[in-house]
Design a protein around this motif. Structure first.
Motif, PDB file in Angstrom:
ATOM      1  N   VAL A  98       0.849  -1.183   0.000  1.00 52.81           N
ATOM      2  CA  VAL A  98       0.000   0.000   0.000  1.00 52.81           C
ATOM      3  C   VAL A  98       0.891   1.241   0.000  1.00 52.81           C
ATOM      4  N   SER A  99       0.323   2.396  -0.294  1.00 54.23           N
ATOM      5  CA  SER A  99       1.049   3.651  -0.125  1.00 54.23           C
ATOM      6  C   SER A  99       0.648   4.270   1.208  1.00 54.23           C
ATOM      7  N   VAL A 100       1.642   4.709   1.947  1.00 53.81           N
ATOM      8  CA  VAL A 100       1.441   5.398   3.218  1.00 53.81           C
ATOM      9  C   VAL A 100       1.975   6.813   3.030  1.00 53.81           C
ATOM     10  N   ASN A 101       1.071   7.778   3.146  1.00 56.57           N
ATOM     11  CA  ASN A 101       1.432   9.176   2.903  1.00 56.57           C
ATOM     12  C   ASN A 101       2.108   9.342   1.543  1.00 56.57           C
ATOM     13  N   GLY A 102       1.576   8.621   0.555  1.00 57.60           N
ATOM     14  CA  GLY A 102       2.053   8.736  -0.813  1.00 57.60           C
ATOM     15  C   GLY A 102       3.271   7.914  -1.161  1.00 57.60           C
ATOM     16  N   ARG A 103       3.820   7.201  -0.200  1.00 57.75           N
ATOM     17  CA  ARG A 103       5.030   6.397  -0.447  1.00 57.75           C
ATOM     18  C   ARG A 103       4.688   4.914  -0.433  1.00 57.75           C
ATOM     19  N   PRO A 104       4.967   4.204  -1.539  1.00 58.85           N
ATOM     20  CA  PRO A 104       4.681   2.764  -1.587  1.00 58.85           C
ATOM     21  C   PRO A 104       5.490   2.004  -0.540  1.00 58.85           C
ATOM     22  N   THR A 105       4.836   1.042   0.098  1.00 60.36           N
ATOM     23  CA  THR A 105       5.514   0.213   1.090  1.00 60.36           C
ATOM     24  C   THR A 105       4.835  -1.146   1.163  1.00 60.36           C
ATOM     25  N   THR A 106       5.575  -2.109   1.611  1.00 61.47           N
ATOM     26  CA  THR A 106       5.054  -3.448   1.884  1.00 61.47           C
ATOM     27  C   THR A 106       5.446  -3.802   3.314  1.00 61.47           C
ATOM     28  N   TYR A 107       4.497  -4.305   4.077  1.00 57.56           N
ATOM     29  CA  TYR A 107       4.800  -4.676   5.452  1.00 57.56           C
ATOM     30  C   TYR A 107       3.837  -5.766   5.929  1.00 57.56           C
ATOM     31  N   THR A 108       4.216  -6.375   7.034  1.00 54.59           N
ATOM     32  CA  THR A 108       3.400  -7.384   7.698  1.00 54.59           C
ATOM     33  C   THR A 108       3.218  -6.962   9.150  1.00 54.59           C
ATOM     34  N   LEU A 109       1.993  -7.134   9.652  1.00 49.99           N
ATOM     35  CA  LEU A 109       1.710  -6.897  11.066  1.00 49.99           C
ATOM     36  C   LEU A 109       1.222  -8.182  11.709  1.00 49.99           C
ATOM     37  N   ARG A 110       1.603  -8.399  12.960  1.00 50.22           N
ATOM     38  CA  ARG A 110       0.964  -9.435  13.778  1.00 50.22           C
ATOM     39  C   ARG A 110      -0.276  -8.782  14.372  1.00 50.22           C
ATOM     40  N   VAL A 111      -1.416  -9.452  14.286  1.00 53.95           N
ATOM     41  CA  VAL A 111      -2.648  -8.844  14.781  1.00 53.95           C
ATOM     42  C   VAL A 111      -3.463  -9.834  15.602  1.00 53.95           C
ATOM     43  N   THR A 112      -4.079  -9.302  16.626  1.00 54.82           N
ATOM     44  CA  THR A 112      -5.029 -10.034  17.453  1.00 54.82           C
ATOM     45  C   THR A 112      -6.297  -9.195  17.515  1.00 54.82           C
ATOM     46  N   HIS A 113      -7.432  -9.845  17.290  1.00 54.14           N
ATOM     47  CA  HIS A 113      -8.737  -9.177  17.400  1.00 54.14           C
ATOM     48  C   HIS A 113      -9.589  -9.942  18.404  1.00 54.14           C
ATOM     49  N   VAL A 114     -10.370  -9.201  19.161  1.00 59.19           N
ATOM     50  CA  VAL A 114     -11.372  -9.780  20.050  1.00 59.19           C
ATOM     51  C   VAL A 114     -12.724  -9.265  19.562  1.00 59.19           C
ATOM     52  N   TYR A 115     -13.709 -10.162  19.524  1.00 57.86           N
ATOM     53  CA  TYR A 115     -15.038  -9.857  19.001  1.00 57.86           C
ATOM     54  C   TYR A 115     -16.083 -10.163  20.069  1.00 57.86           C
ATOM     55  N   ARG A 116     -17.156  -9.410  20.026  1.00 51.52           N
ATOM     56  CA  ARG A 116     -18.280  -9.629  20.936  1.00 51.52           C
ATOM     57  C   ARG A 116     -19.547  -9.645  20.082  1.00 51.52           C
ATOM     58  N   ARG A 117     -20.408 -10.626  20.343  1.00 49.44           N
ATOM     59  CA  ARG A 117     -21.679 -10.669  19.615  1.00 49.44           C
ATOM     60  C   ARG A 117     -22.657  -9.726  20.302  1.00 49.44           C
ATOM     61  N   GLU A 118     -23.200  -8.781  19.513  1.00 50.48           N
ATOM     62  CA  GLU A 118     -24.159  -7.803  20.023  1.00 50.48           C
ATOM     63  C   GLU A 118     -25.401  -7.852  19.149  1.00 50.48           C
ATOM     64  N   ASP A 119     -26.531  -8.118  19.749  1.00 50.58           N
ATOM     65  CA  ASP A 119     -27.788  -8.221  19.004  1.00 50.58           C
ATOM     66  C   ASP A 119     -27.666  -9.171  17.825  1.00 50.58           C
ATOM     67  N   GLY A 120     -26.970 -10.288  18.043  1.00 52.74           N
ATOM     68  CA  GLY A 120     -26.841 -11.331  17.028  1.00 52.74           C
ATOM     69  C   GLY A 120     -25.770 -11.097  15.980  1.00 52.74           C
ATOM     70  N   GLU A 121     -25.025 -10.000  16.066  1.00 56.10           N
ATOM     71  CA  GLU A 121     -23.997  -9.704  15.062  1.00 56.10           C
ATOM     72  C   GLU A 121     -22.632  -9.542  15.726  1.00 56.10           C
ATOM     73  N   TRP A 122     -21.598 -10.111  15.094  1.00 54.25           N
ATOM     74  CA  TRP A 122     -20.246  -9.987  15.619  1.00 54.25           C
ATOM     75  C   TRP A 122     -19.728  -8.572  15.422  1.00 54.25           C
ATOM     76  N   ARG A 123     -19.127  -8.011  16.464  1.00 55.98           N
ATOM     77  CA  ARG A 123     -18.507  -6.691  16.448  1.00 55.98           C
ATOM     78  C   ARG A 123     -17.093  -6.816  17.008  1.00 55.98           C
ATOM     79  N   ILE A 124     -16.173  -6.068  16.453  1.00 55.34           N
ATOM     80  CA  ILE A 124     -14.808  -6.053  16.977  1.00 55.34           C
ATOM     81  C   ILE A 124     -14.784  -5.125  18.192  1.00 55.34           C
ATOM     82  N   VAL A 125     -14.126  -5.568  19.269  1.00 55.36           N
ATOM     83  CA  VAL A 125     -14.019  -4.749  20.475  1.00 55.36           C
ATOM     84  C   VAL A 125     -12.560  -4.464  20.861  1.00 55.36           C
TER      85      VAL A 125
END
Length: 145
Positions: A98-125
């Motif tokens: 992707v470009s970040v502030n107009g400069r092309p770059t490639t990177y990898t992130l380690r990510v953790t997401h936690v989700y909560r079901r609200e009114d029957g739909e998953w939401r990220i918290v």
């Protein structure tokens, strides 16, 4: 993988992937639509200070999205996931070209997401992202903005 986790991933992963692709094209709207607006919500961003509460988290998404453009690739590689009752999680790697502030770059992130079901739909918290120890820092990182 147990059935609840498979069902959760089948529901959430396509929507989350589409939302992340939109962020990397500069549009925070689809990402914010996936997040819970009911506190507690938290963001431990790769290039940002810790954010807590929807107002702070939502503002961070808009600021970050404004720095992205020209996404050429976004892929979420799930390493582990689980779902039980109204809570779920994912752990994986986000691969970006992707470009970040107009400069092309490639990177990898380690990510953790936690989700909560609200009114029957998953939401990220919660999201925690950081660079793997062997990943070089992008030349123009978002933390300086």
């Amino acid at each position: 993988m147990p059935a609840p986790a498979e069902e959760f991933l089948a529901d959430m992963l396509p929507r989350q992937t589409a939302a992340e692709r939109a962020v990397h094209h500069g549009d925070a709207g689809p990402r914010t639509a996936l997040w819970s607006k009911a506190d507690p919500v938290t963001l431990f961003g790769a290039w940002l200070p810790i954010r807590t509460g929807w107002a702070d988290v939502g503002d961070a998404f808009r600021r970050v999205a404004a720095q992205f453009s020209d996404s050429r690739e976004y892929r979420f590689e799930v390493i582990a996931a689980g779902a039980s009752g109204d809570l779920a999680y994912t752990v994986g790697f986000e691969h970006n070209t992707v470009s970040v502030n107009g400069r092309p770059t490639t990177y990898t992130l380690r990510v953790t997401h936690v989700y909560r079901r609200e009114d029957g739909e998953w939401r990220i918290v919660h999201r925690h992202g950081d660079r793997p120890p062997d990943e070089p820092a992008p030349e123009d990182s978002l933390h300086s903005r």
